[in-house]
Design a protein around this motif. Structure first.
Motif, PDB file in Angstrom:
ATOM      1  N   GLY A 158       0.203  12.086  10.195  1.00 12.85           N
ATOM      2  CA  GLY A 158      -0.622  10.908   9.955  1.00 12.85           C
ATOM      3  C   GLY A 158      -1.282  10.969   8.604  1.00 12.85           C
ATOM      4  O   GLY A 158      -0.983  11.833   7.777  1.00 12.85           O
ATOM      5  N   ALA A 159      -2.201  10.042   8.394  1.00 16.06           N
ATOM      6  CA  ALA A 159      -2.845   9.855   7.093  1.00 16.06           C
ATOM      7  C   ALA A 159      -3.988  10.841   6.864  1.00 16.06           C
ATOM      8  O   ALA A 159      -4.691  11.230   7.791  1.00 16.06           O
ATOM      9  N   GLN A 160      -4.145  11.194   5.596  1.00 28.60           N
ATOM     10  CA  GLN A 160      -5.246  12.064   5.183  1.00 28.60           C
ATOM     11  C   GLN A 160      -6.551  11.292   5.251  1.00 28.60           C
ATOM     12  O   GLN A 160      -6.624  10.121   4.868  1.00 28.60           O
ATOM     13  N   ASP A 161      -7.596  11.941   5.736  1.00 30.71           N
ATOM     14  CA  ASP A 161      -8.948  11.374   5.757  1.00 30.71           C
ATOM     15  C   ASP A 161      -9.713  11.828   4.522  1.00 30.71           C
ATOM     16  O   ASP A 161      -9.428  12.901   3.965  1.00 30.71           O
ATOM     17  N   PHE A 162     -10.689  11.036   4.117  1.00 32.91           N
ATOM     18  CA  PHE A 162     -11.570  11.439   3.029  1.00 32.91           C
ATOM     19  C   PHE A 162     -12.244  12.761   3.391  1.00 32.91           C
ATOM     20  O   PHE A 162     -12.606  12.987   4.547  1.00 32.91           O
ATOM     21  N   GLY A 163     -12.378  13.649   2.411  1.00 33.41           N
ATOM     22  CA  GLY A 163     -13.053  14.919   2.617  1.00 33.41           C
ATOM     23  C   GLY A 163     -12.174  16.020   3.172  1.00 33.41           C
ATOM     24  O   GLY A 163     -12.672  17.113   3.440  1.00 33.41           O
ATOM     25  N   GLU A 164     -10.882  15.752   3.352  1.00 30.85           N
ATOM     26  CA  GLU A 164      -9.971  16.759   3.890  1.00 30.85           C
ATOM     27  C   GLU A 164      -9.060  17.314   2.808  1.00 30.85           C
ATOM     28  O   GLU A 164      -8.614  16.581   1.934  1.00 30.85           O
ATOM     29  N   TYR A 165      -8.773  18.608   2.901  1.00 32.85           N
ATOM     30  CA  TYR A 165      -7.634  19.159   2.194  1.00 32.85           C
ATOM     31  C   TYR A 165      -6.393  18.690   2.944  1.00 32.85           C
ATOM     32  O   TYR A 165      -6.428  18.522   4.174  1.00 32.85           O
ATOM     33  N   ILE A 166      -5.282  18.531   2.243  1.00 29.49           N
ATOM     34  CA  ILE A 166      -4.083  17.986   2.868  1.00 29.49           C
ATOM     35  C   ILE A 166      -3.554  18.896   3.992  1.00 29.49           C
ATOM     36  O   ILE A 166      -3.052  18.408   5.011  1.00 29.49           O
ATOM     37  N   ALA A 167      -3.699  20.205   3.865  1.00 29.81           N
ATOM     38  CA  ALA A 167      -3.277  21.096   4.947  1.00 29.81           C
ATOM     39  C   ALA A 167      -4.151  20.905   6.188  1.00 29.81           C
ATOM     40  O   ALA A 167      -3.665  21.046   7.317  1.00 29.81           O
ATOM     41  N   GLU A 168      -5.422  20.579   5.993  1.00 25.47           N
ATOM     42  CA  GLU A 168      -6.300  20.284   7.134  1.00 25.47           C
ATOM     43  C   GLU A 168      -5.820  19.038   7.868  1.00 25.47           C
ATOM     44  O   GLU A 168      -5.922  18.956   9.099  1.00 25.47           O
ATOM     45  N   THR A 169      -5.298  18.067   7.115  1.00 23.89           N
ATOM     46  CA  THR A 169      -4.745  16.864   7.736  1.00 23.89           C
ATOM     47  C   THR A 169      -3.605  17.236   8.671  1.00 23.89           C
ATOM     48  O   THR A 169      -3.519  16.735   9.796  1.00 23.89           O
ATOM     49  N   ALA A 170      -2.732  18.116   8.216  1.00 25.30           N
ATOM     50  CA  ALA A 170      -1.588  18.531   9.032  1.00 25.30           C
ATOM     51  C   ALA A 170      -2.049  19.202  10.328  1.00 25.30           C
ATOM     52  O   ALA A 170      -1.526  18.915  11.409  1.00 25.30           O
ATOM     53  N   VAL A 171      -3.020  20.078  10.232  1.00 26.72           N
ATOM     54  CA  VAL A 171      -3.542  20.774  11.415  1.00 26.72           C
ATOM     55  C   VAL A 171      -4.211  19.777  12.359  1.00 26.72           C
ATOM     56  O   VAL A 171      -3.958  19.782  13.574  1.00 26.72           O
ATOM     57  N   ARG A 172      -5.053  18.903  11.813  1.00 26.75           N
ATOM     58  CA  ARG A 172      -5.784  17.925  12.638  1.00 26.75           C
ATOM     59  C   ARG A 172      -4.833  16.958  13.339  1.00 26.75           C
ATOM     60  O   ARG A 172      -4.934  16.723  14.541  1.00 26.75           O
TER      61      ARG A 172
ATOM     62  N   SER B  56       0.834  -1.205   0.000  1.00 25.01           N
ATOM     63  CA  SER B  56       0.000   0.000   0.000  1.00 25.01           C
ATOM     64  C   SER B  56       0.872   1.259   0.000  1.00 25.01           C
ATOM     65  O   SER B  56       2.035   1.221   0.391  1.00 25.01           O
ATOM     66  N   ILE B  57       0.269   2.320  -0.480  1.00 24.16           N
ATOM     67  CA  ILE B  57       0.819   3.673  -0.353  1.00 24.16           C
ATOM     68  C   ILE B  57      -0.327   4.540   0.147  1.00 24.16           C
ATOM     69  O   ILE B  57      -1.428   4.483  -0.403  1.00 24.16           O
ATOM     70  N   VAL B  58      -0.087   5.321   1.173  1.00 21.32           N
ATOM     71  CA  VAL B  58      -1.111   6.156   1.780  1.00 21.32           C
ATOM     72  C   VAL B  58      -0.608   7.596   1.817  1.00 21.32           C
ATOM     73  O   VAL B  58       0.548   7.840   2.171  1.00 21.32           O
ATOM     74  N   VAL B  59      -1.462   8.537   1.448  1.00 20.76           N
ATOM     75  CA  VAL B  59      -1.110   9.947   1.547  1.00 20.76           C
ATOM     76  C   VAL B  59      -1.028  10.308   3.026  1.00 20.76           C
ATOM     77  O   VAL B  59      -1.984  10.143   3.776  1.00 20.76           O
ATOM     78  N   ALA B  60       0.164  10.756   3.438  1.00 19.04           N
ATOM     79  CA  ALA B  60       0.370  11.100   4.837  1.00 19.04           C
ATOM     80  C   ALA B  60       1.133  12.421   4.935  1.00 19.04           C
ATOM     81  O   ALA B  60       1.748  12.869   3.969  1.00 19.04           O
ATOM     82  N   VAL B  61       1.074  13.004   6.126  1.00 21.20           N
ATOM     83  CA  VAL B  61       1.778  14.257   6.385  1.00 21.20           C
ATOM     84  C   VAL B  61       2.597  14.129   7.657  1.00 21.20           C
ATOM     85  O   VAL B  61       2.312  13.302   8.523  1.00 21.20           O
ATOM     86  N   THR B  62       3.633  14.957   7.741  1.00 17.25           N
ATOM     87  CA  THR B  62       4.297  15.266   9.000  1.00 17.25           C
ATOM     88  C   THR B  62       4.354  16.789   9.068  1.00 17.25           C
ATOM     89  O   THR B  62       4.171  17.466   8.053  1.00 17.25           O
ATOM     90  N   VAL B  63       4.601  17.298  10.271  1.00 12.78           N
ATOM     91  CA  VAL B  63       4.588  18.741  10.444  1.00 12.78           C
ATOM     92  C   VAL B  63       5.801  19.180  11.251  1.00 12.78           C
ATOM     93  O   VAL B  63       6.032  18.693  12.369  1.00 12.78           O
TER      94      VAL B  63
END
Length: 156
Positions: free
Chosen positions: A49-63, A17-24
């Motif tokens: 962590g990993a991006q959730d459906f319905g999120e912009y990628i920057a929102e993932t970083a904040v969350r 698998s490959i998952v869209v993820a972020v670090t900050v």
């Protein structure tokens, strides 16, 4: 869920698998970087962590930063994109994930470092104390790039 980091290991399992993820990478007013000690492997790391459906990628970083550290940030830029195919993460459920992570630069807005289910410790770490912590080489690369403050993001 437990995880094992495989880095430049010719005997590592093949990814499935490959998952869209972020670090900050975020610093406080004193220039210290925000780090967590992960509960799944004990290593020190940037929040993410990993991006959730319905999120912009920057929102993932904040969350993810809020969930793992209790700290509020805003995204201000990109440190780099990290896609090393020789870095795979093996999870206890059978998933073997090839690294794909966007490391964002964040600005500290507020909040107090607080642990979570994913972080057994959260602290602001001065750059000169990094060598005393157990940090995965891939994460250390991101931290070093964050401190360098490059004008263009790392792509690798």
């Amino acid at each position: 869920m437990a995880r094992i980091e495989h880095f430049n290991n010719p005997n590592a399992p093949k990814p499935n698998s490959i998952v869209v993820a972020v670090t900050v990478f975020v610093q406080d007013e004193q220039g210290r970087v925000l780090l967590i000690q992960r509960t799944d492997n004990g290593l020190w790391a940037l929040p993410g962590g990993a991006q959730d459906f319905g999120e912009y990628i920057a929102e993932t970083a904040v969350r993810e930063t809020r969930e793992e550290t209790g700290v509020e940030i805003e995204v201000t830029g990109v440190v780099g994109i990290y896609t090393n195919p020789n870095h795979v993460v093996e999870y206890s459920d059978g998933e073997v994930r090839q690294q794909f992570s966007i490391c964002f630069r964040g600005r500290y807005i507020g909040g107090k470092p607080t642990t979570s289910d994913e972080s057994s410790a959260v602290r602001w770490v001065p750059q000169d104390e990094l060598n005393h912590l157990t940090v995965h080489p891939s994460t250390r690369l991101r931290i070093d790039h964050g401190f360098e403050g490059l004008t263009d993001p790392y792509i690798g």
